[in-house]
Design a protein around this motif. Structure first.
Motif, short mmCIF file in Angstrom:
data_model
loop_
_atom_site.label_atom_id
_atom_site.label_comp_id
_atom_site.label_asym_id
_atom_site.label_seq_id
_atom_site.Cartn_x
_atom_site.Cartn_y
_atom_site.Cartn_z
N LEU A 8 -3.60 -38.73 52.31
CA LEU A 8 -2.61 -37.99 51.53
C LEU A 8 -3.33 -37.26 50.41
CD1 LEU A 8 0.43 -37.61 51.49
CD2 LEU A 8 0.58 -39.45 49.83
N ARG A 35 3.02 -50.67 37.68
CA ARG A 35 1.87 -51.07 38.48
C ARG A 35 0.75 -51.58 37.61
NH1 ARG A 35 1.19 -46.40 43.17
NH2 ARG A 35 3.34 -46.47 43.95
N ARG A 59 -1.98 -29.31 43.15
CA ARG A 59 -1.03 -28.58 42.32
C ARG A 59 -1.30 -27.11 42.40
NH1 ARG A 59 1.22 -31.56 37.16
NH2 ARG A 59 3.26 -31.66 38.10
N ASP A 87 3.90 -43.56 46.06
CA ASP A 87 2.82 -42.58 46.21
C ASP A 87 3.33 -41.30 46.85
OD1 ASP A 87 -0.05 -44.79 46.86
OD2 ASP A 87 1.06 -44.29 45.05
N VAL A 88 4.21 -41.45 47.82
CA VAL A 88 4.76 -40.26 48.46
C VAL A 88 5.56 -39.45 47.43
CG1 VAL A 88 6.47 -39.49 50.14
CG2 VAL A 88 4.75 -41.14 50.81
N HIS A 89 6.29 -40.15 46.62
CA HIS A 89 7.08 -39.49 45.59
C HIS A 89 6.18 -38.74 44.62
CE1 HIS A 89 10.94 -39.03 43.52
NE2 HIS A 89 10.30 -39.23 42.38
N ARG A 90 5.08 -39.37 44.25
CA ARG A 90 4.11 -38.74 43.35
C ARG A 90 3.54 -37.49 43.99
NH1 ARG A 90 1.28 -37.17 38.87
NH2 ARG A 90 -0.98 -37.33 39.14
N HIS A 91 3.25 -37.59 45.26
CA HIS A 91 2.71 -36.46 46.00
C HIS A 91 3.69 -35.29 45.98
CE1 HIS A 91 0.70 -34.28 49.30
NE2 HIS A 91 1.92 -34.06 49.74
N LEU A 92 4.94 -35.58 46.26
CA LEU A 92 5.95 -34.50 46.29
C LEU A 92 6.09 -33.86 44.91
CD1 LEU A 92 8.63 -36.18 48.56
CD2 LEU A 92 7.20 -34.23 49.12
N TYR A 93 5.98 -34.66 43.89
CA TYR A 93 6.05 -34.11 42.54
C TYR A 93 4.92 -33.13 42.31
CZ TYR A 93 5.22 -34.08 37.49
OH TYR A 93 4.96 -33.70 36.20
N LEU A 94 3.69 -33.53 42.66
CA LEU A 94 2.54 -32.67 42.46
C LEU A 94 2.67 -31.38 43.26
CD1 LEU A 94 -0.49 -35.10 42.38
CD2 LEU A 94 0.53 -33.85 40.49
N LEU A 135 8.51 -41.18 37.49
CA LEU A 135 7.09 -40.93 37.71
C LEU A 135 6.25 -41.51 36.59
CD1 LEU A 135 7.75 -37.40 38.94
CD2 LEU A 135 6.32 -39.01 40.18
N SER A 137 -3.02 -34.56 47.52
CA SER A 137 -2.01 -33.83 46.74
C SER A 137 -2.70 -32.77 45.91
CB SER A 137 -1.29 -34.79 45.79
OG SER A 137 -1.11 -36.03 46.40
#
Lengths: 275, 503
Positions: B37, B313, B41, A60-67, B306, B39
């Motif tokens: 968290l 999952r 864009r 999830d952290v990785h996904r966040h950084l991507y966004l 990604l 996120s």
């Protein structure tokens, strides 16, 4: 820490190209194994993990950084090609562009969904269809006297109403649309209370503590038939045209065939009349 | 997004950058643990003209005073030739959080923006849209709520044809959605789901990716399982999402990534299993993994993880549901694909290991996959994953337990792995060690000769070190008892104590 590559047997990738193996023979279900003797407790268990399970945290952290745009991505940054200047090919429109996207957007905004009767343009084919039906179709008017013909504008809603006002009320109460939704203007013109002469104030300084809310300087004109005399807020031309320097200031009725860099087809929201 | 945005090159020292990145990731993990968290864009013109700071980050303009913000507002309200330039200045200023807040508090500011946003002048409209986009990026929910009057127009323009403009509207919507429940509460009756369902038939990759982004934000809302997922399941969205995920290797990978995460969120709602299974999700995603694994080079290109992560999952969670779908994928190539994928991502993205092992656990619940894993000679690779992380170790040992539990035939094949299991008993993580002890129990139970080997290889000392651990001591002692029984003697279980040669 550098990970060693996994000791995979050779030929694995080739196995993928082959088809699936023969289906296993249907075996009778094995007898359930005896429960483990304490203190041992293991039984196989399929895990169903919820959204916030710790195992998923790193992903999830990785996904966040991507966004957030922090990670690198696959492709190179695409160059937006710049082309030499060209003008809109719709007759009467002399807007000029130097990117294809700019042209595309202009075309879609002003020329694409244009009513052939009154030249107003709409953001979508759907709204254009609704407009033509409700404004320019006499059969519609006749039928509207007998049955509910005004369709709700929201995609997926099948409600119909006997008047434009009823529909607006529905849009506001059921769909939480703004009461002044710009794409649902009533057909009849009424000079309503919103006729504020604010355009006259354009350019003049306005005191900061104006208690009356400044009404939109771009008030959509209620439907007027015929070419409008409005022009008011001079629109910046895409490229200055030295031949008509006076296009920025005008008050009189201008035939719609003369363009001032904004397209011959007037926008659905015509500029407000300057007083 | 893929290919559209520039990446900043770090200009500071590499070590400094790494340290800062570790700090930031630790902070993100903390936020994630607290379920905070968020996120978002941000689409910004990545021009060389944008200033960059020392560490390569974009420089955000300084906050403006109230007067200055008001001046900007007046500038765009004036119908002057400069309007577009004023809008540009406003947009630039709105990159600052403070300025965003000041702007929305000004009387008439949003009204003005809405007016410009609905202008028939394409470039004015575009610039106003960019201003709204900056506002959508604010982390102050009040700013998002100030944008409520805009939502009906954002939706209206989604059925337009300008790719760039539509894309901008989509990302703006997505940002607003994640920030404010009030915005979501308004968008649903305004018909966002039917609009998105129409939009998903667009052929433009950029639009699809933006659409996926909006959906992924909607589907993560806390009220999603009750308010949003049912509407989505009622629409044509799921079948298109699945189609776009599965075609993501050839084209539109960015969109495939977004929709894969959407599917993950939908699966997590627990109400969608039957619907997704009837669409053929299990075989479709399996085939996707097979295709991916057969093409993936040893060093996977950046970004594919990604896509892989949410697909893993979905498969894992669907297999763990109550639908009895477990028999649907009896294809041993899935194991092949899984290990090839783990191999490719091991170095750069170790988090894929635990996600892959989770799927492996769910698969090896079935005897079919246990036998297949051994027959394909994947055991050495599985054991190699033990030292990856504590979570990986626990999962590897759990998978081995799954295999051992299937009976003597498979246990015997695990016998060879014994030397590699001994170090597992010395891992610092008691959960992992506990699974190791469970594994030994199963091995000793089904294959008494394993116990003797275990002792010969120094297993006794490995067990004795846990005799004072509250979590582990009972099992360690029971294993010591089992191991001390002579091989061939009936394994009566640890309940019966035996006379031991060792005091």
């Amino acid at each position: 820490m550098a990970m060693l590559p996994l000791p995979l047997p050779p030929g694995l990738r080739r196995r993928l190209q082959e088809g699936p193996g023969p289906p296993p023979p249907p075996a009778p279900p094995p007898p359930p194994p005896p429960p483990p003797a304490p203190p041992f407790a293991f039984t196989p268990r399929r895990l169903r993990l919820g959204l916030h399970h710790p195992l998923l945290e790193d992903g999830d952290v990785h996904r966040h950084l991507y966004l957030q745009g922090v990670l690198t991505s696959l492709a190179e940054v695409a160059e937006r090609p710049k082309v030499s200047e060209f003008s809109c090919h719709i007759s009467g429109c002399c807007q000029v562009f130097d990117t294809l996207e700019g042209y595309e957007h202009h075309y879609n905004t002003l020329h694409r969904n244009v009513c052939s009767f009154c030249k107003r343009s709409f953001p979508s084919a759907h709204l254009l269809d609704v407009h033509i039906l409700e404004w320019h179709d006499s059969l519609f008017q006749i039928m509207a006297e007998k049955q509910n013909m005004y369709k709700c504008l929201v995609e997926g809603c099948v409600e119909k109403f006997k008047s434009s006002k009823d529909r607006k009320d529905h849009l506001v109460t059921a769909h939480l649309y703004p009461a002044d939704f710009r794409f649902d203007r009533p057909r009849k013109v009424k000079s309503g209370p919103c006729h504020v002469s604010s355009p006259a104030k354009d350019g003049a300084s306005v005191p900061m503590d104006v208690s009356v809310e400044m009404s939109e300087p771009f008030q959509v004109d209620p439907m007027e038939t015929g070419p409008s005399e409005n022009v008011e807020i001079p629109h910046p031309p895409a490229s200055p045209d030295p031949a008509t320097p006076e296009k920025r200031f005008y008050k009189s009725r201008i035939p719609s065939t003369i363009c001032f860099g904004q397209g011959a087809a007037r926008g659905f929201k015509g500029p407000r009349k300057k007083v | 997004m893929w290919g559209r945005r520039g990446r900043w090159a770090g200009r500071g020292g590499a070590e400094e950058l790494r340290a800062r990145r570790r700090e930031r990731e630790a902070a993100l993990r903390r936020a994630r643990r607290q379920e905070q968290l968020v996120s978002k864009r941000l689409l910004r013109e990545d021009s060389a003209a944008e200033e960059r700071g020392r560490d390569g980050a974009e420089i955000v303009p300084d906050p403006l005073s109230e007067d200055e913000v008001l001046e900007l507002l007046r500038g765009v309200q004036r119908g002057s030739e400069d309007r577009k330039r004023s809008l540009s200045r406003l947009r630039h200023a709105l990159q600052n959080k403070d300025t965003q807040q000041k702007f929305v508090r000004l009387v008439g500011s949003i009204r003005t923006l809405v007016g410009l946003f609905t202008s028939s002048l394409a470039d004015v409209q575009m610039e106003a849209a960019r201003c709204l986009h900056e506002l959508s990026h604010s982390s102050d929910p009040a700013v998002a709520e100030a944008c409520l009057p805009v939502t009906s127009y954002l939706l209206t323009y989604l059925s337009g044809h300008s790719v760039e403009f539509t894309e901008l509207c989509l990302y703006t919507l997505g940002n607003l959605v994640v920030e404010s429940e009030a915005v979501r509460k308004q968008l649903l009756p305004q018909g966002i789901i039917p609009v998105l369902a129409s939009c998903i038939q667009s052929p433009h990759e950029a639009v699809l990716e933006g659409l996926g982004y909006v959906l992924s934000q909607l589907l993560q809302a806390k009220e999603a399982p009750t308010e949003i997922v049912p509407l989505v399941l009622d629409s044509v969205l799921p079948q298109h999402m699945l189609r776009l995920v599965c075609s993501g290797l050839k084209a539109g990978t960015g969109a495939a990534v977004e929709f894969a995460w959407c599917l993950h969120y939908i699966v997590c709602s627990h109400i969608a299993d039957a619907a997704l299974l009837s669409l053929g999700t299990l075989p479709a995603l399996t085939t996707l993994l097979l295709d991916l694994a057969s093409e993936i080079p040893l060093d996977a290109p950046e970004g594919l993880e990604l896509l892989v992560c949410p697909v893993l999952r979905c498969l894992s969670n669907l297999l763990a549901g109550d639908t009895g779908c477990q028999g649907q994928i009896r294809d041993e190539r899935l194991l092949v694909a899984l290990f090839l994928i783990l191999q490719s991502f091991l170095q750069q993205h170790p988090f894929i290991v635990q996600e892959g092992l989770w799927l492996l656990n769910n698969l090896t619940d079935e005897p079919f996959f246990c036998s297949a894993l051994l027959a394909l000679d994947l055991l050495p690779a599985l054991l190699q994953l033990l030292p990856c992380s504590p979570m990986a170790a626990e999962l590897v040992l759990t998978v081995l337990c799954n295999i051992a539990e299937k009976g003597p035939a498979l246990c015997r094949q695990l016998h060879q792995a014994l030397p590699l299991l001994l170090p597992a008993l010395a891992l610092p993580d008691p959960q992992a060690v506990g699974q190791g002890l469970e594994l030994l129990h199963l091995l000793f139970l089904h294959c008494p000769e394993v116990a003797a080997d275990f002792i010969r290889q120094g297993g006794q000392q490995a067990l004795e070190q846990h005799q004072s651990s509250p979590v582990l001591q009972e099992r360690a002692r029971a294993l010591l008892d089992m191991a001390r029984q002579p091989p061939g003697a009936s394994a009566t279980g640890p309940g019966h104590s035996t006379v031991s040669a060792f005091p």
